[in-house]
Each structure stands twice: as C-alpha cells, then as structure tokens.
Design an enzyme around this catalytic site. Structure first.
Site, PDB file in Angstrom:
ATOM      1  N   ASP A   1      -4.880  -5.181  -5.817  1.00 52.73           N
ATOM      2  CA  ASP A   1      -5.277  -4.848  -4.456  1.00 52.73           C
ATOM      3  C   ASP A   1      -5.773  -6.159  -3.824  1.00 52.73           C
ATOM      4  O   ASP A   1      -6.103  -7.103  -4.543  1.00 52.73           O
ATOM      5  CB  ASP A   1      -6.395  -3.793  -4.518  1.00 52.73           C
ATOM      6  CG  ASP A   1      -7.000  -3.522  -3.165  1.00 52.73           C
ATOM      7  OD1 ASP A   1      -6.233  -3.396  -2.186  1.00 52.73           O
ATOM      8  OD2 ASP A   1      -8.241  -3.449  -3.080  1.00 52.73           O
TER       9      ASP A   1
ATOM     10  N   ASP B   1      -8.084  -6.674  -0.469  1.00 52.79           N
ATOM     11  CA  ASP B   1      -9.447  -6.703   0.062  1.00 52.79           C
ATOM     12  C   ASP B   1     -10.451  -6.094  -0.915  1.00 52.79           C
ATOM     13  O   ASP B   1     -10.306  -4.945  -1.323  1.00 52.79           O
ATOM     14  CB  ASP B   1      -9.497  -5.977   1.416  1.00 52.79           C
ATOM     15  CG  ASP B   1      -8.536  -6.607   2.424  1.00 52.79           C
ATOM     16  OD1 ASP B   1      -8.458  -7.853   2.467  1.00 52.79           O
ATOM     17  OD2 ASP B   1      -7.859  -5.858   3.147  1.00 52.79           O
TER      18      ASP B   1
ATOM     19  N   ASP C   1     -14.428  -4.556   9.561  1.00 59.70           N
ATOM     20  CA  ASP C   1     -13.564  -4.672  10.745  1.00 59.70           C
ATOM     21  C   ASP C   1     -12.238  -5.389  10.423  1.00 59.70           C
ATOM     22  O   ASP C   1     -11.604  -5.942  11.308  1.00 59.70           O
ATOM     23  CB  ASP C   1     -14.308  -5.392  11.873  1.00 59.70           C
ATOM     24  CG  ASP C   1     -14.683  -6.825  11.501  1.00 59.70           C
ATOM     25  OD1 ASP C   1     -14.654  -7.161  10.288  1.00 59.70           O
ATOM     26  OD2 ASP C   1     -14.997  -7.609  12.410  1.00 59.70           O
TER      27      ASP C   1
ATOM     28  N   THR D   1      -1.033  -4.047  -0.943  1.00 58.69           N
ATOM     29  CA  THR D   1      -2.154  -3.879  -0.021  1.00 58.69           C
ATOM     30  C   THR D   1      -1.807  -2.990   1.172  1.00 58.69           C
ATOM     31  O   THR D   1      -0.696  -3.070   1.711  1.00 58.69           O
ATOM     32  CB  THR D   1      -2.664  -5.283   0.431  1.00 58.69           C
ATOM     33  OG1 THR D   1      -3.711  -5.139   1.376  1.00 58.69           O
ATOM     34  CG2 THR D   1      -1.564  -6.136   1.043  1.00 58.69           C
TER      35      THR D   1
ATOM     36  N   GLN E   1      -2.174  -2.410   4.904  1.00 62.32           N
ATOM     37  CA  GLN E   1      -2.532  -3.199   6.084  1.00 62.32           C
ATOM     38  C   GLN E   1      -2.139  -2.430   7.351  1.00 62.32           C
ATOM     39  O   GLN E   1      -1.239  -2.831   8.099  1.00 62.32           O
ATOM     40  CB  GLN E   1      -1.875  -4.590   6.025  1.00 62.32           C
ATOM     41  CG  GLN E   1      -2.389  -5.468   4.885  1.00 62.32           C
ATOM     42  CD  GLN E   1      -3.883  -5.773   4.983  1.00 62.32           C
ATOM     43  OE1 GLN E   1      -4.443  -5.856   6.076  1.00 62.32           O
ATOM     44  NE2 GLN E   1      -4.554  -5.937   3.838  1.00 62.32           N
ATOM     45  N   SER E   2      -2.857  -1.339   7.574  1.00 62.71           N
ATOM     46  CA  SER E   2      -2.584  -0.520   8.765  1.00 62.71           C
ATOM     47  C   SER E   2      -2.911  -1.272  10.048  1.00 62.71           C
ATOM     48  O   SER E   2      -2.546  -0.828  11.139  1.00 62.71           O
ATOM     49  CB  SER E   2      -3.390   0.779   8.706  1.00 62.71           C
ATOM     50  OG  SER E   2      -4.775   0.490   8.749  1.00 62.71           O
TER      51      SER E   2
ATOM     52  N   CYS F   1       1.750  -2.212   3.082  1.00 60.47           N
ATOM     53  CA  CYS F   1       2.101  -1.037   3.891  1.00 60.47           C
ATOM     54  C   CYS F   1       1.538  -1.268   5.285  1.00 60.47           C
ATOM     55  O   CYS F   1       0.335  -1.446   5.434  1.00 60.47           O
ATOM     56  CB  CYS F   1       1.511   0.229   3.275  1.00 60.47           C
ATOM     57  SG  CYS F   1       1.476   1.595   4.465  1.00 60.47           S
TER      58      CYS F   1
ATOM     59  N   HIS G   1       1.637   0.953   7.742  1.00 57.40           N
ATOM     60  CA  HIS G   1       1.494   2.246   8.427  1.00 57.40           C
ATOM     61  C   HIS G   1       0.052   2.713   8.575  1.00 57.40           C
ATOM     62  O   HIS G   1      -0.816   2.365   7.793  1.00 57.40           O
ATOM     63  CB  HIS G   1       2.296   3.319   7.684  1.00 57.40           C
ATOM     64  CG  HIS G   1       3.730   2.937   7.480  1.00 57.40           C
ATOM     65  ND1 HIS G   1       4.253   2.629   6.243  1.00 57.40           N
ATOM     66  CD2 HIS G   1       4.721   2.764   8.384  1.00 57.40           C
ATOM     67  CE1 HIS G   1       5.539   2.304   6.386  1.00 57.40           C
ATOM     68  NE2 HIS G   1       5.846   2.370   7.667  1.00 57.40           N
TER      69      HIS G   1
ATOM     70  N   LYS H   1      -1.243   3.405  -0.094  1.00 57.53           N
ATOM     71  CA  LYS H   1      -2.025   3.927  -1.216  1.00 57.53           C
ATOM     72  C   LYS H   1      -2.985   4.997  -0.696  1.00 57.53           C
ATOM     73  O   LYS H   1      -3.537   4.816   0.376  1.00 57.53           O
ATOM     74  CB  LYS H   1      -2.826   2.788  -1.884  1.00 57.53           C
ATOM     75  CG  LYS H   1      -1.968   1.739  -2.568  1.00 57.53           C
ATOM     76  CD  LYS H   1      -2.818   0.556  -3.059  1.00 57.53           C
ATOM     77  CE  LYS H   1      -3.337  -0.284  -1.923  1.00 57.53           C
ATOM     78  NZ  LYS H   1      -4.103  -1.483  -2.359  1.00 57.53           N
TER      79      LYS H   1
HETATM   80 MG    MG Z   1      -9.653  -2.882  -1.653  1.00 59.84          MG
HETATM   81 ZN    ZN Z   2       3.412   2.753   4.447  1.00 62.88          ZN
END
Ligand code: MG
Ligand code: ZN
Length: 167
Positions: free
Chosen positions: A9, A11, A20, A52, A54-55, A91, A93, A103
């Site tokens: 992963d 972050d 943020d 990871t 990343q929305s 990702c 989304h 995830k």
């Molecule tokens: Mg994390």
């Molecule tokens: Zn996705």
C-alpha cells in the site's frame, strides 16, 4: 516460473498519510527506512508492487500528470538509494463507482498477478488499513498490517524470517 511478490500500500506504508490526500510532490513525505526495507525484500527475491487507491483522480483533486509526478519522485528517491518498485498500480475511482479495483476489491492484485506471473500463495500484502487486509484475503495472499511501531521495515524482516523458516 512464477514469482512471489510483496504488494505494498502507499499512504501510511511508504509515506506519511494525510487526511487531505497527497496532492503534490512536496506533500509526499517518504519514511526514511523505505529504501532499506525494499532492498531487503528484493534481495530475498520478492517482486515489489505498489497497489494504491487514488480516488483523488476521479474526484478531480489532482490530475493524472500530478499523480505520475508524485510516483516519479518516489522512484527517483528509491533509485538514489539503489533500489526501485517494479510496478505501480492505482485505482482512480470513487467509492460510488463500484469498480473492481478499489481496495478492498482485489482487482489490482489480480491484474498484477496476471501481468507478472505471481505466485499468490507465497506473496504478501503490506498495508496499514483493514481494506488492504480484506483485498489480500479476497486475492488469497498473505497479509501484514503495519502501524507506527511495527512499520514496513519490521514487516519486511518478519516476512523474511517466515520465508526462511518454511524452506
Ligand atoms: Mg494506507
Ligand atoms: Zn477502481
């Protein structure tokens, strides 16, 4: 021949987590032990794959160019310490898009497994949240939950101990 991988992963595992989001390269604060931990894992023949959520991409908080720049900074930092991550999967989304790659869905793990011919039984997901562990469970690979006192370096050492004791 298929290989074992360490899925990481980002972050909270590689860099300081921010409420943020990491929105630019200066907000990417990489933990100092990360190059040594990755080096150690690679010496033990693990592929290193970053997975990871990343929305921020589809939330339109950062552009794809910025996300790529953040990941380039990470790779450059690792290269300076003679190591690297083999691949980065993210990702883009939002939760309400119901994709199969955010995830706890295991989509990105399965995609990497196909592309790199990974042996999931011998692979580990190292994450700092329950969704990482759930994704690992759904993909049928091992998992390791890290926190401030048991960080990535600790996880790497423990996984290698287990690997060496099982042969
Ligand atoms: Mg994390
Ligand atoms: Zn996705």
């Amino acid at each position: 021949m298929s290989r074992a991988a360490i899925f990481l992963d980002r972050d909270g595992v590689i860099n300081q987590k921010r409420d943020d989001y990491v929105k630019n390269i200066s907000e990417l604060e990489i933990f100092e032990y990360v190059p040594n931990a990755i080096n150690l894992l690679k010496k033990n023949n693990f592929l290193i794959i970053l997975i990871t959520n990343q929305s921020i991409i589809n939330r339109k908080i950062v552009t794809l160019d910025t996300l790529n720049a953040i990941h380039k900074k990470l790779q450059n930092f690792l290269n300076e310490h003679n190591t690297s991550i083999d691949a980065i999967y993210f990702c883009p989304h939002k939760p309400d898009e119901n994709c199969d790659c955010r995830k706890p869905q295991p989509g990105l793990i399965l995609k990497a497994t196909k592309e790199f011919d990974i042996n999931l039984e011998e692979s580990w997901f190292i994450g700092d949240s329950q969704t990482d562990i759930e994704a690992a469970n759904l993909a049928n690979c091992n998992s390791f939950l890290v926190n401030d006192s048991h960080n990535l370096m600790y996880a790497a050492q423990e996984i290698i101990k287990l690997k060496n004791s099982s042969v």
